[in-house]
Design a protein around this motif. Sequence first.
Motif, PDB file in Angstrom:
ATOM      1  N   UNK A   8       0.831  -1.207   0.000  1.00 53.85           N
ATOM      2  CA  UNK A   8       0.000   0.000   0.000  1.00 53.85           C
ATOM      3  C   UNK A   8       0.865   1.256   0.000  1.00 53.85           C
ATOM      4  N   UNK A   9       1.945   1.211   0.752  1.00 53.98           N
ATOM      5  CA  UNK A   9       2.851   2.366   0.756  1.00 53.98           C
ATOM      6  C   UNK A   9       3.523   2.531  -0.600  1.00 53.98           C
ATOM      7  N   UNK A  10       3.850   1.422  -1.262  1.00 51.67           N
ATOM      8  CA  UNK A  10       4.402   1.514  -2.619  1.00 51.67           C
ATOM      9  C   UNK A  10       3.406   2.189  -3.558  1.00 51.67           C
ATOM     10  N   UNK A  11       2.140   1.785  -3.455  1.00 50.34           N
ATOM     11  CA  UNK A  11       1.107   2.405  -4.286  1.00 50.34           C
ATOM     12  C   UNK A  11       0.958   3.885  -3.994  1.00 50.34           C
ATOM     13  N   UNK A  12       0.981   4.235  -2.712  1.00 54.10           N
ATOM     14  CA  UNK A  12       0.882   5.645  -2.332  1.00 54.10           C
ATOM     15  C   UNK A  12       2.074   6.427  -2.878  1.00 54.10           C
ATOM     16  N   UNK A  13       3.274   5.852  -2.758  1.00 59.09           N
ATOM     17  CA  UNK A  13       4.472   6.534  -3.247  1.00 59.09           C
ATOM     18  C   UNK A  13       4.438   6.707  -4.760  1.00 59.09           C
ATOM     19  N   UNK A  14       3.867   5.751  -5.480  1.00 63.54           N
ATOM     20  CA  UNK A  14       3.721   5.900  -6.928  1.00 63.54           C
ATOM     21  C   UNK A  14       2.771   7.046  -7.270  1.00 63.54           C
ATOM     22  N   UNK A  15       1.648   7.127  -6.544  1.00 66.29           N
ATOM     23  CA  UNK A  15       0.710   8.237  -6.758  1.00 66.29           C
ATOM     24  C   UNK A  15       1.379   9.570  -6.441  1.00 66.29           C
ATOM     25  N   UNK A  16       2.143   9.591  -5.362  1.00 64.27           N
ATOM     26  CA  UNK A  16       2.835  10.813  -4.971  1.00 64.27           C
ATOM     27  C   UNK A  16       3.866  11.207  -6.017  1.00 64.27           C
ATOM     28  N   UNK A  17       4.578  10.230  -6.559  1.00 62.45           N
ATOM     29  CA  UNK A  17       5.562  10.509  -7.598  1.00 62.45           C
ATOM     30  C   UNK A  17       4.888  11.063  -8.850  1.00 62.45           C
ATOM     31  N   UNK A  18       3.736  10.523  -9.208  1.00 67.47           N
ATOM     32  CA  UNK A  18       2.996  11.051 -10.360  1.00 67.47           C
ATOM     33  C   UNK A  18       2.572  12.499 -10.117  1.00 67.47           C
ATOM     34  N   UNK A  19       2.119  12.790  -8.897  1.00 73.56           N
ATOM     35  CA  UNK A  19       1.731  14.163  -8.567  1.00 73.56           C
ATOM     36  C   UNK A  19       2.934  15.092  -8.645  1.00 73.56           C
ATOM     37  N   UNK A  20       4.076  14.617  -8.190  1.00 70.33           N
ATOM     38  CA  UNK A  20       5.296  15.425  -8.242  1.00 70.33           C
ATOM     39  C   UNK A  20       5.688  15.690  -9.691  1.00 70.33           C
ATOM     40  N   UNK A  21       5.636  14.654 -10.527  1.00 74.47           N
ATOM     41  CA  UNK A  21       5.989  14.822 -11.946  1.00 74.47           C
ATOM     42  C   UNK A  21       5.030  15.782 -12.643  1.00 74.47           C
ATOM     43  N   UNK A  22       3.732  15.634 -12.365  1.00 72.59           N
ATOM     44  CA  UNK A  22       2.744  16.537 -12.968  1.00 72.59           C
ATOM     45  C   UNK A  22       2.989  17.974 -12.544  1.00 72.59           C
ATOM     46  N   UNK A  23       3.228  18.169 -11.262  1.00 73.91           N
ATOM     47  CA  UNK A  23       3.448  19.528 -10.756  1.00 73.91           C
ATOM     48  C   UNK A  23       4.741  20.106 -11.317  1.00 73.91           C
TER      49      UNK A  23
END
Length: 172
Positions: free
Chosen positions: A130-145
């Motif tokens: 679950x933390x891996x999934x959260x970190x992937x979502x966070x990384x996508x948000x970082x890349x988008x921003x």
Amino acid sequence: MLKLLGVFTTVLASAAIGDSAARDIEASYEELCYLRWVVCRIQSEMKYSRLFLSGIFSGISKEVREPYASWLSEVSNDIEKHQMRSFELIWKEQIERQLSDTNLQEKEKDRLIKLGTFLGEADLQLQLRLMDGYLEQLQLSICDLREEMENKKKLCRSIGLIGGVFISILLL
């Protein structure tokens, strides 16, 4: 002369407002990157130290900056004090209380709250996935921003400057 000073002050003030908005966008990006680092620290402690969550949060709270230090410390203290309350509730309350003044967007706070739904409730492997999934979502948000950040910063500064010129023209 006085009109010219008024025009100059108006343009300067609105340009400063635009620059402030641009710095807020950059601060939001930096906040996301730091949050990713904090969650990675939590994940690595879960993998390798095999401590209870309260011990993990207590240890990491000594290594991170505010408001994350207070957040993790309070979560740890609440876990120790309130054995009957669910971890999910403690996690949510402390995020809302301690991380309210950060530059994190609301959607990121909501994702972080959802992460706490399963922490402490599932087995270690599921928590780590679950933390891996959260970190992937966070990384996508970082890349988008990151992709949008330069354009948004330029836009904020331009709108501030153009707005100041427009207001000055209206006042003349």
